[in-house]
Structures are given as structure tokens and as C-alpha cells.
Design an enzyme around this catalytic site. Structure first.
Site, short mmCIF file in Angstrom:
data_model
loop_
_atom_site.label_atom_id
_atom_site.label_comp_id
_atom_site.label_asym_id
_atom_site.label_seq_id
_atom_site.Cartn_x
_atom_site.Cartn_y
_atom_site.Cartn_z
N HIS A 1 0.82 -1.22 0.00
CA HIS A 1 0.00 0.00 0.00
C HIS A 1 0.85 1.26 0.00
O HIS A 1 0.44 2.29 -0.51
CB HIS A 1 -1.02 -0.05 1.13
CG HIS A 1 -2.11 -1.03 0.82
ND1 HIS A 1 -2.08 -2.32 1.27
CD2 HIS A 1 -3.17 -0.93 -0.02
CE1 HIS A 1 -3.11 -2.96 0.76
NE2 HIS A 1 -3.79 -2.15 -0.02
N CYS B 1 -9.76 -4.01 -10.53
CA CYS B 1 -9.22 -2.79 -9.90
C CYS B 1 -7.86 -2.99 -9.24
O CYS B 1 -7.37 -2.11 -8.55
CB CYS B 1 -10.22 -2.24 -8.88
SG CYS B 1 -10.45 -3.30 -7.47
N GLU C 1 -11.02 -11.22 -4.51
CA GLU C 1 -9.58 -11.13 -4.25
C GLU C 1 -9.06 -12.28 -3.39
O GLU C 1 -7.89 -12.31 -3.03
CB GLU C 1 -9.24 -9.78 -3.62
CG GLU C 1 -10.02 -9.43 -2.38
CD GLU C 1 -9.67 -8.04 -1.84
OE1 GLU C 1 -8.64 -7.48 -2.19
OE2 GLU C 1 -10.49 -7.52 -1.04
N ASP D 1 -4.44 -8.64 -4.05
CA ASP D 1 -4.57 -9.69 -3.03
C ASP D 1 -4.73 -11.07 -3.65
O ASP D 1 -4.28 -12.06 -3.10
CB ASP D 1 -5.73 -9.37 -2.09
CG ASP D 1 -5.30 -8.42 -0.99
OD1 ASP D 1 -4.22 -8.66 -0.40
OD2 ASP D 1 -6.00 -7.44 -0.73
C1 PEP Z 1 -6.60 -5.61 -4.53
O1 PEP Z 1 -6.39 -6.37 -3.59
O2 PEP Z 1 -6.37 -5.90 -5.71
C2 PEP Z 1 -7.16 -4.27 -4.30
C3 PEP Z 1 -7.52 -3.50 -5.31
O3 PEP Z 1 -7.28 -3.82 -3.04
P1 PEP Z 1 -6.06 -3.38 -2.09
O4 PEP Z 1 -4.87 -3.13 -2.96
O5 PEP Z 1 -6.52 -2.17 -1.37
O6 PEP Z 1 -5.90 -4.55 -1.17
MG MG Z 2 -7.22 -6.09 -1.63
#
Ligand code: PEP
Ligand code: MG
Length: 604
Positions: A197, A511, A440, A464
Site C-alpha cells: 500500500h 481494480c 480477491e 490480493d
Molecule cells: C486488490 O487487492 O487488488 C485491491 C484492489 O485492493 P487493495 O490493494 O486495497 O488490497
Molecule cells: Mg485487496
């Protein structure tokens, strides 16, 4: 190979594109290191108690100063500082440290560390989870006193005063959102991975970043000239003039290309043969909506709401959330905003959670599991989202980390209860509010057909999904080379989820960071998704590539790669394809193509 020489060149993982040239600024985010010493005389024992007292006094004065500043800007958080001031002289910390100095005749630093450990044992035995987690406050206060005792001030990234390249062993997402964008030229860290993140935030803040460098913190001195190349994933320390000129020229060319793609960002993402796909943006903070609009994104496909909770001790109030979501929704209107409910945990920890001792947080109490347990926090957020939906009518709600139908139903049941209670209070809620889930977790892919019957949309979260399907920790630089978004297993999973969604007649989006990777676009189109959602800055280049692509060709490319056996093979195929079919959009990045998929860059 660029011309010229440098004192040192380090290779890491380019996580946010762009080139920065500037002076290094080392930020020490480690705990204060201590030495132990025994006090042979009563006079020294007394001196140690006085040192401890002075350190506590100074911590108190600092906290009072922070409190006074906060009272003006954030009055709702003043109580946190009051608690910390109170803890400073609490028996468990203060009296206990004095007692240990006297009884064991040891220095104040060690005595304080010991009383802190004793406190940790006491807290660990408390049944009430909330009170148990308050240990993080005690830890924070003790660290402040320790800093005063040792004279080792841990720097706060918020305090940076000049335009610098921030160099650290690691930066947490909480540190990163405190970075002052106008003061930070780039980031270089020893640890981290491409979909951590911290990396995601640097991309959305448009700060070039290279992580996983292993020893940049040791190698560089504060004030030394360095180059961070976020495309190639390289850090160059003390370059000579020839090399420096090369990077100035490259910086200029990349900026010129970026301006060119941004100029066409408003055009729709329609392939040569008429296939339309919505290109949306992922955001973490309200401030990013400007970038969503400026880069031609068609709404917000993922609002990661947990960032509002990160640097706080207490969850934000319903009113704070309401106004935040309302502002985002009103600015984005008439496009849609998909608000994802709280996805805290793993690497996204709030102040309270940082004291938690889960051994495997990515598999622990995170995300929807945490929400279903911390009922009040969840309901507060749902109330705020639903209230905004009734006013702006452009909200979708999305649950993260859903692993199966039972969990989905539990989340939907809470949503329904909150909805009914608002209706009872005569507060309007959007009747057509769409409810969807992130796909995910591998188990969600396996039962995607069952889940599709109970939701309005899917959004595939590959960050994820790769982590859980390939068993690769997304923030661990030791296994970063094994984090393969193009692994045949991942492509098959995306296909399975997309097909299940399409057969059930619901919309399917993607996403994860994969969506904003220009090199992957030709095959991602082949999944016939309804939308892709990505970091806002990636939108213009992705749209441009789509306008040069063809859906029929993309379906063929995808069919072909679905027969390949390794990620390496698929990557090579995509590099060749980019070179052959989309050269004008990849030419400038040719040097880095060999490093793909880690560093294709998003074209900024
Ligand atoms: C993902 O896991 O692909 C996602 C978009 O969410 P995050 O990156 O916030 O875990
Ligand atoms: Mg995620």
C-alpha cells in the site's frame, strides 16, 4: 546502458514512475536503540532518576505543544493527546521505572524498557479487546521518553522542510500519507513490494519511488546527490556530470510524453473496432479526486476508505465520514463512486492496531472480518455511505475480502439493518444502490457463480488475489520476484470470475494494480470486462493504448496466452506484442522492457 559513472547504482523495484534528481534525506523509522549499564553507586542511581524525570518533563512539554496546535486544527483529536499526557505519569510506567532503577541499579533507558515489557504482559491478559489494544498508546508514550533519554530523535516524515528524496529502511502507509507532496521529490526504501500500500500511495501522489533496494539506507548519506528512476527501478548515488545530463534529458522526454497523453485523456476508451470499456480511478483520499478529473477517468472504481482511519487512534465519526464521502460523490457526479467498506489490517494498520501481535496479519483479523467483529465501526461507516447515497445517487458500495456466500450474507444483513434504521429515522437512502464485492480471495473465485447471484457487481482485486493464490506476501521484498501477476493461475482465475459475472448478467471490473499496467492492456481487453479501475495517473496512457487496440485481436491474444505455461513466457509475448503492435506507446520505455513486469511504468 546510460552513459557516465556514479559512486553507486542500486537496483530495486520501480513502484511509481518518473525520474527525480535531488538530495537524499535519510529518515530513521526504527525504534530507539538502547545500551545497558549498571549503576555502582547511590549517587548514580539518583542521577539516573533525575534524567528520567527530565525526559518525562520534556515529553510532557512537547505533548502540550502538540495539543495546543491540535486544538485549533483538529479539536476532535485533542483527547488522544490528553490520554498520552496522562500515561506519562501513570503508575505502571512512571512509578515502575523509578522502582526498577532503585532496585536493580540499572540505567533509566533499560528500566523504562523493562517497565514497558511488564505493562505489555498486563495488557495482553485483558479480555476486552479494545482495552487490550490501548497498549499502543503506552508504547508510543514510552518511545517518546526514550527518545529524550537517548537523544535519538526518530524523525517524523511530516517534519521535512526542504525538497528532498526521502530514503528510509521502510515507510508504512501511515508514514507515506503524511509526506508533504511538495517537499518530496522521490522515495527510496530498503523494503517493500510493487503492490504494497505504500507503493500504491506513492503512485497516487505522483511521487517517483523505488522500493526493495535492500541497503540504500546504509549506502547513502543525507545531503548526497542522487537520482531515483521509478521506471527502471534504479537509484543512482552521486552521478558524474555525464550521467546527470542523461537523466535530465530523460526526465524532459518523459514529461513531454506525459503531457501529450494527458492532452487526449478526455477521449473515450474505445477500441478501433468499437468496443467501449470504462476507465475509472482508484483513490485513497478525498484530495485525489482532482487527479481523477484531470486525467480523464470516468468515475471512481475503488475508494479505499481505510486511509481516513490510519493516523487516528479512534475511528472517525459518522459526520466526518459523511462529509468526506459526500464531497467525493459531488465532485465526481454524474459519474459513479464505488465506496469500498473498511479494509483495515495486514499492512494498513491504524494507531491502535500497531500494538497488535498477530503473527500472520495478512491472514488475520482484517478487512470484512474485522468489520463484522467491530460492529459499531462498521455500522457507522455504512450509515455515512447510505446517507450520502440518498443525496447524490451516484454511490455503489463494495465489500472487500469476501471469501464465500456466508460472509457476504452476513455483511449484507448488517447493511440491510442499517438501511432500515435510517429509513425509520426518515433519512433517504438510494433505492437503486448497487452492492458488490471484491473478488480477491481464491475461494471467492471458486464460488464466483454462487456469489454472482447475490450481488450487483464484481471487482477483481488482483493485488490480493496474486498474494493469496501464489502464497506470496505482497509487501515482502524477499519474495517480490515471485509475485507474478501474469502467472497462468491468475489469468485463469480472472477469466473464471469474469465469465461467472457475465453469465449472471452482472458487471465485472478489475481494480488491482494490474489494470493500470500498460503492457497488460492488450490481453486484459480480451476478458471483455465492463471497466478497469487504476491509479488516476495511469489513465491517460491506458486509454490511448485502448484506442489503438482491437477487441477481436485482444480476444485472440488472450486465447493464445491462456495456453502458455509460465508467467515469463506470457511476459515475453506481451513485450514483443507491445513492440510490434503498439510501438509508439512503448518506445520511450524500451530500456526497461527487459525488467517487465516489475517496471514498465505507467507513462507519467
Ligand atoms: C486488490 O487487492 O487488488 C485491491 C484492489 O485492493 P487493495 O490493494 O486495497 O488490497
Ligand atoms: Mg485487496
Amino acid at each position: 546502458m546510460p552513459p557516465g559513472n556514479a559512486r553507486m547504482v542500486l537496483k530495486g523495484i520501480g513502484v511509481a514512475p518518473g525520474i527525480a534528481i535531488g538530495k537524499a534525506y535519510r529518515v530513521d523509522r526504527n525504534k530507539v536503540s538502547l545500551v545497558y549499564y549498571y549503576l555502582p553507586s547511590p549517587a548514580q542511581t539518583k542521577r539516573e532518576k533525575d534524567r528520567f524525570d527530565a525526559a518525562v518533563d520534556r515529553a510532557e512539554a512537547d505533548l502540550k505543544e502538540i495539543r495546543a496546535k491540535m486544538a485549533g486544527e483538529f479539536p476532535e483529536h485533542v483527547h488522544i493527546i490528553d490520554t498520552h499526557i496522562h500515561i506519562l505519569r501513570d503508575k505502571m510506567l512512571y512509578d515502575e521505572t523509578i522502582r526498577i532503577i532503585e532496585e536493580q541499579q540499572i540505567n533509566a533507558e533499560w528500566a523504562l524498557r523493562q517497565s514497558l515489557e511488564n505493562a505489555q504482559h498486563i495488557f495482553a491478559k485483558i479480555d476486552d479487546e479494545y482495552i487490550r489494544s490501548r497498549f499502543s498508546d503506552v508504547d508510543f508514550v514510552a518511545e517518546r521518553v526514550l527518545e529524550n533519554l537517548t537523544g535519538q530523535n526518530k524523525q517524523s516524515v511530516a517534519g521535512i522542510r526542504e525538497r528532498v528524496i526521502v530514503v528510509a529502511q521502510d515507510l508504512s502507509p501511515a508514514d507515506t500519507i503524511q509526506l508533504q507532496v511538495e517537499k518530496t521529490l522521490a522515495i527510496a526504501t530498503d523494503m517493500g513490494g510493487k503492490t504494497s500500500h505504500t507503493a500504491i500511495i506513492t503512485r497516487s501522489l505522483d511521487i517517483p519511488a523505488v522500493v526493495g533496494l535492500e541497503n540504500v539506507y546504509q549506502a547513502v548519506r543525507s545531503g548526497e546527490l542522487m537520482v531515483v528512476d521509478g521506471h527502471a527501478g534504479k537509484v543512482i548515488i552521486d552521478p558524474d556530470e555525464e550521467l546527470l545530463n542523461y537523466y535530465y534529458e530523460r526526465q524532459y522526454q518523459l514529461e513531454r510524453y506525459r503531457k501529450e497523453v494527458v492532452r487526449c485523456a478526455e477521449l473515450p476508451a474505445e477500441t478501433e473496432d468499437g468496443y467501449n470499456i470504462k476507465i475509472q480511478a482508484n483513490i485513497e483520499l478525498l484530495e485525489e479526486v482532482v487527479a481523477v478529473i484531470d486525467n480523464g477517468a470516468e468515475g471512481v472504481g475503488l475508494y479505499r476508505t481505510e486511509y481516513l482511519y490510519l493516523n487516528l487512534d479512534q475511528p472517525p465519526t459518522e459526520e466526518t465520514l459523511f462529509w468526506d464521502y459526500r464531497e467525493v460523490a459531488e465532485i465526481i457526479y454524474p459519474e459513479m463512486v464505488t465506496i469500498r467498506t473498511l479494509d483495515l489490517g495486514a499492512d494498513k494498520l491504524n494507531t491502535r492496531m500497531r500494538g497488535s501481535t498477530e503473527t500472520n496479519p495478512a491472514l488475520g483479523l482484517r478487512s470484512i472480518r474485522l468489520c463484522l467483529q467491530e460492529d459499531i465501526t462498521f455500522r457507522t461507516q455504512l450509515r455515512a455511505i447510505l446517507r450520502v447515497s440518498g443525496i447524490t445517487k451516484n454511490i455503489k458500495i463494495m465489500f472487500p475480502m469476501i471469501s464465500g456466500v456466508g460472509e457476504l450474507r452476513a455483511a449484507k444483513a448488517v447493511l440491510e439493518e442499517v438501511k432500515q434504521s435510517l429509513i425509520k429515522e426518515s433519512i433517504e437512502v438510494d433505492e437503486n444502490l448497487q452492492v458488490g464485492i471484491m473478488i480477491e480471495v481464491p475461494s471467492a473465485v471458486a464460488v464466483a457463480d454462487l456469489l454472482a447471484r447475490e450481488v450487483d457487481f464484481f471487482s477483481i482485486g488482483t493485488n490480493d488475489l496474486v498474494q493469496y493464490a501464489l502464497a506470496i506476501d505482497r509487501v515482502n521484498e524477499n519474495v517480490a520476484h515471485l509475485y507474478e501477476p501474469l502467472h497462468p493461475a491468475i489469468l485463469r482465475m480472472i477469466k473464471q470470475a469474469a465469465d461467472a459475472g457475465r453469465q449472471a448478467g452482472i458487471s465485472v471490473s478489475l481494480c488491482g494494480e494490474l489494470a493500470g499496467e500498460p503492457l497488460y492492456i492488450p490481453i486484459l481487453l480480451g476478458f471483455e470486462l465492463d471497466s478497469l479501475s487504476m491509479n488516476p495517473l495511469a489513465v491517460p496512457r491506458v486509454k490511448k493504448i485502448i484506442r489503438n487496440a482491437s477487441i477481436e485481436e485482444s480476444k485472440d491474444y488472450l486465447n493464445e496466452v491462456l495456453h502458455f505455461t509460465t508467467a515469463g513466457q506470457i511476459n515475453e509475448y506481451l513485450c514483443n506484442l507491445a513492440w510490434r503492435r503498439f510501438r509508439e506507446d512503448f518506445e520511450l520505455f524500451a530500456d526497461e522492457m527487459g525488467n517487465l513486469p516489475a517496471a514498465s511504468g505507467n507513462g507519467q
